[in-house]
Enzyme design. Structure first.
Site, PDB file in Angstrom:
ATOM      1  N   ARG A  49      -7.459  17.243  15.655  1.00  0.00           N
ATOM      2  CA  ARG A  49      -6.386  17.636  14.724  1.00  0.00           C
ATOM      3  C   ARG A  49      -6.998  18.294  13.491  1.00  0.00           C
ATOM      4  O   ARG A  49      -6.507  19.290  12.988  1.00  0.00           O
ATOM      5  CB  ARG A  49      -5.519  16.424  14.342  1.00  0.00           C
ATOM      6  CG  ARG A  49      -4.504  16.728  13.246  1.00  0.00           C
ATOM      7  CD  ARG A  49      -3.289  15.799  13.232  1.00  0.00           C
ATOM      8  NE  ARG A  49      -3.551  14.424  13.578  1.00  0.00           N
ATOM      9  CZ  ARG A  49      -4.175  13.522  12.776  1.00  0.00           C
ATOM     10  NH1 ARG A  49      -4.585  13.871  11.581  1.00  0.00           N
ATOM     11  NH2 ARG A  49      -4.372  12.294  13.203  1.00  0.00           N
ATOM     12  N   TYR A 101      13.217  37.111   8.867  1.00  0.00           N
ATOM     13  CA  TYR A 101      13.386  36.494  10.190  1.00  0.00           C
ATOM     14  C   TYR A 101      14.392  35.339  10.083  1.00  0.00           C
ATOM     15  O   TYR A 101      14.260  34.478   9.207  1.00  0.00           O
ATOM     16  CB  TYR A 101      12.022  35.986  10.661  1.00  0.00           C
ATOM     17  CG  TYR A 101      12.005  35.361  12.029  1.00  0.00           C
ATOM     18  CD1 TYR A 101      12.173  36.134  13.171  1.00  0.00           C
ATOM     19  CD2 TYR A 101      11.819  33.995  12.187  1.00  0.00           C
ATOM     20  CE1 TYR A 101      12.160  35.561  14.426  1.00  0.00           C
ATOM     21  CE2 TYR A 101      11.797  33.415  13.451  1.00  0.00           C
ATOM     22  CZ  TYR A 101      11.969  34.205  14.558  1.00  0.00           C
ATOM     23  OH  TYR A 101      11.951  33.631  15.811  1.00  0.00           O
ATOM     24  N   ASP A 173       4.774  38.172   5.911  1.00  0.00           N
ATOM     25  CA  ASP A 173       4.910  37.960   7.347  1.00  0.00           C
ATOM     26  C   ASP A 173       4.595  39.309   7.995  1.00  0.00           C
ATOM     27  O   ASP A 173       5.372  40.260   7.907  1.00  0.00           O
ATOM     28  CB  ASP A 173       6.346  37.503   7.665  1.00  0.00           C
ATOM     29  CG  ASP A 173       6.542  37.180   9.146  1.00  0.00           C
ATOM     30  OD1 ASP A 173       5.780  37.712   9.973  1.00  0.00           O
ATOM     31  OD2 ASP A 173       7.477  36.421   9.467  1.00  0.00           O
ATOM     32  N   LYS A 198       3.561  37.078  19.220  1.00  0.00           N
ATOM     33  CA  LYS A 198       3.947  38.475  19.403  1.00  0.00           C
ATOM     34  C   LYS A 198       2.723  39.345  19.715  1.00  0.00           C
ATOM     35  O   LYS A 198       2.085  39.123  20.711  1.00  0.00           O
ATOM     36  CB  LYS A 198       4.720  38.950  18.173  1.00  0.00           C
ATOM     37  CG  LYS A 198       5.750  37.913  17.642  1.00  0.00           C
ATOM     38  CD  LYS A 198       6.874  37.604  18.617  1.00  0.00           C
ATOM     39  CE  LYS A 198       7.715  36.372  18.252  1.00  0.00           C
ATOM     40  NZ  LYS A 198       8.265  36.337  16.909  1.00  0.00           N
TER      41      LYS A 198
HETATM   42  C1  LIG Z   1       8.837  35.320  16.028  1.00  0.00           C
HETATM   43  C2  LIG Z   1       8.734  35.445  14.569  1.00  0.00           C
HETATM   44  C3  LIG Z   1       8.538  34.332  13.742  1.00  0.00           C
HETATM   45  C4  LIG Z   1       8.507  32.913  14.291  1.00  0.00           C
HETATM   46  O1  LIG Z   1       7.421  32.716  15.130  1.00  0.00           O
HETATM   47  P1  LIG Z   1       7.432  31.655  16.353  1.00  0.00           P
HETATM   48  O2  LIG Z   1       6.068  31.838  16.930  1.00  0.00           O
HETATM   49  O3  LIG Z   1       8.543  32.036  17.276  1.00  0.00           O
HETATM   50  O4  LIG Z   1       7.637  30.310  15.747  1.00  0.00           O
HETATM   51  C5  LIG Z   1       8.416  34.537  12.392  1.00  0.00           C
HETATM   52  N1  LIG Z   1       8.497  35.779  11.854  1.00  0.00           N
HETATM   53  C6  LIG Z   1       8.697  36.861  12.621  1.00  0.00           C
HETATM   54  C7  LIG Z   1       8.783  38.202  11.981  1.00  0.00           C
HETATM   55  C8  LIG Z   1       8.823  36.745  13.995  1.00  0.00           C
HETATM   56  O5  LIG Z   1       9.044  37.837  14.741  1.00  0.00           O
END
Ligand SMILES: *Cc1c(COP(=O)(O)O)cnc(C)c1O
Length: 382
Positions: A49, A101, A173, A198
């Protein structure tokens, strides 16, 4: 490794051969605990962890790709955002992009605001609005550029100048563009966040998230959240992201080329309205995209006549999959109002400009002529 160029970093940062066996791939260390060398001494790891050798390698790679001081891998993108705000306290104020998001809004409104932390949503594409929202209690400005699904850009350097003048930090982000196409830290950001689910992973086979900090205090803080709150990425998922990163620059080139060609095709189609893609000269912030991005990515959205037309379009696609998410090798199409923005009220959606006919595309790396033929065929059925 800082002397190397981007594609080289993607293949080599954190990915040196195993010192024990020479294996050229990072081993997956499936071990919860590690043998200690004595009382209070170890080989660098004691419990997974707190730290795991496979995760360490991914975290090294993430820091190198974003040009940060330290990288931290979390169980999901949302877990990374939760870790980002974990050290805020009651009375603190956060300025957040209005067009953020939807999962971030859910986390902030349904959980974080209950801690007495005030979240204020602001149109961060308007620097004057950001300036007006700043207060003495503002600790963090969290932005997303380009936004989902309308592809609205925020001037990252501009926001950083405003926030830093008032002692607040800026987190970005960077999921929609990937580290290959946008470097928020070079533009002044303090912290970069990713959903590795992604483009970093790139193969739609794992959920993960990351924070990249720029200061020793960030490292201390995020290591504590990993160890204390525990939402870490598993060694196997770390391996998948490391594997994805190696080909990311190559994948992104194809994503980009396909994105540009598809956007050009859609821009002249009579049934397509309000196409949002920052790579087009007609995008109102095209100049900002050229200035702060290294490419335009492969995310875009547009409007069809209404919900029924959107349904017919999605049903007629043969290659594009009707699915949420983005950044994988396969092309996806989704209906924003009932997927990513389903938790947003119809009224708020309308205010944002997300209609019932809005379709978002994540362009994959298939042959661009096949993709265009698929879109053309489905638009013909609308
Ligand atoms: C998918 C996404 C998230 C969240 O990520 P997860 O891996 O699904 O928890 C946050 N910000 C953006 C821009 C995203 O496309």
């Amino acid at each position: 490794m800082a002397e190397y160029k981007y594609s080289t970093l993607a293949v080599h940062a954190g990915q040196h051969p195993c010192p024990l066996t020479g294996a050229v791939n990072v081993p997956v260390y499936l071990s919860s605990t590690f043998e200690l060398t004595g009382i209070g001494t170890d080989r660098g790891w004691d419990y997974s962890r707190a730290g795991n050798p496979t995760r360490d390698r991914l975290e090294t790679a993430l820091a190198a790709l974003e040009g940060g001081h330290s990288g931290h891998a979390f169980a999901s993108g949302m877990a990374a955002i939760y870790a980002l705000v974990a050290m805020l306290r009651a009375g603190d104020h956060v300025v957040c992009s209005r067009d953020v998001y939807a999962g971030t809004v859910r986390l902030f409104d349904q959980i974080v605001s209950g801690y007495g932390i005030e979240i204020e949503y602001v149109d961060t594409s308007d620097l004057k609005a950001v300036e007006a929202a700043m207060r003495p209690a503002t600790k963090l400005v969290h932005i997303e550029s380009p936004s989902n699904p309308l592809m609205i850009l925020t001037d990252i350097a501009g926001v950083c100048a405003i926030a830093h003048a008032r002692g607040a930090e800026v987190s970005v982000d960077n999921t929609f563009l990937s580290p290959a196409l946008q470097s928020p830290i070079a533009l002044g950001a303090d912290i970069v966040m990713h959903s590795t689910t992604k483009y970093l992973n790139g193969h739609s086979d794992g959920i993960g998230g990351a924070l990249i900090g720029t200061k020793p205090e960030h490292k201390e803080r995020f290591l504590l959240v990993q160890k204390a709150a525990g939402s870490i990425l598993s060694p196997f998922e770390c391996f998948l992201v490391l594997r994805g990163i190696k080909t990311m620059p190559l994948r992104i080139k194809q994503h980009e080329e396909n994105g540009r060609v598809v956007a050009e095709f859609l821009s002249t189609h009579p049934k397509v309205e309000k196409l949002a893609y920052p790579g087009l000269k007609s995008h109102p912030q095209h100049a900002l995209a050229v200035k702060q991005q290294k490419g335009f990515g492969s995310m875009m959205s547009f409007e069809l006549e209404g919900r029924e037309a959107a349904g017919r379009f999605l049903g007629a696609l043969k290659l594009f999959l009707n699915a949420e998410s983005l950044g994988g090798v396969e092309s996806l199409a989704s209906h924003s109002a009932t997927t990513t923005h389903a938790s947003v009220s119809a009224e708020t959606r309308a205010g944002m400009g997300i209609t019932e006919g809005r379709i978002r595309l994540s362009i994959g790396i298939e042959d661009k002529e096949d993709l265009i033929a698929d879109l053309d065929g489905a638009l013909g059925k609308v």
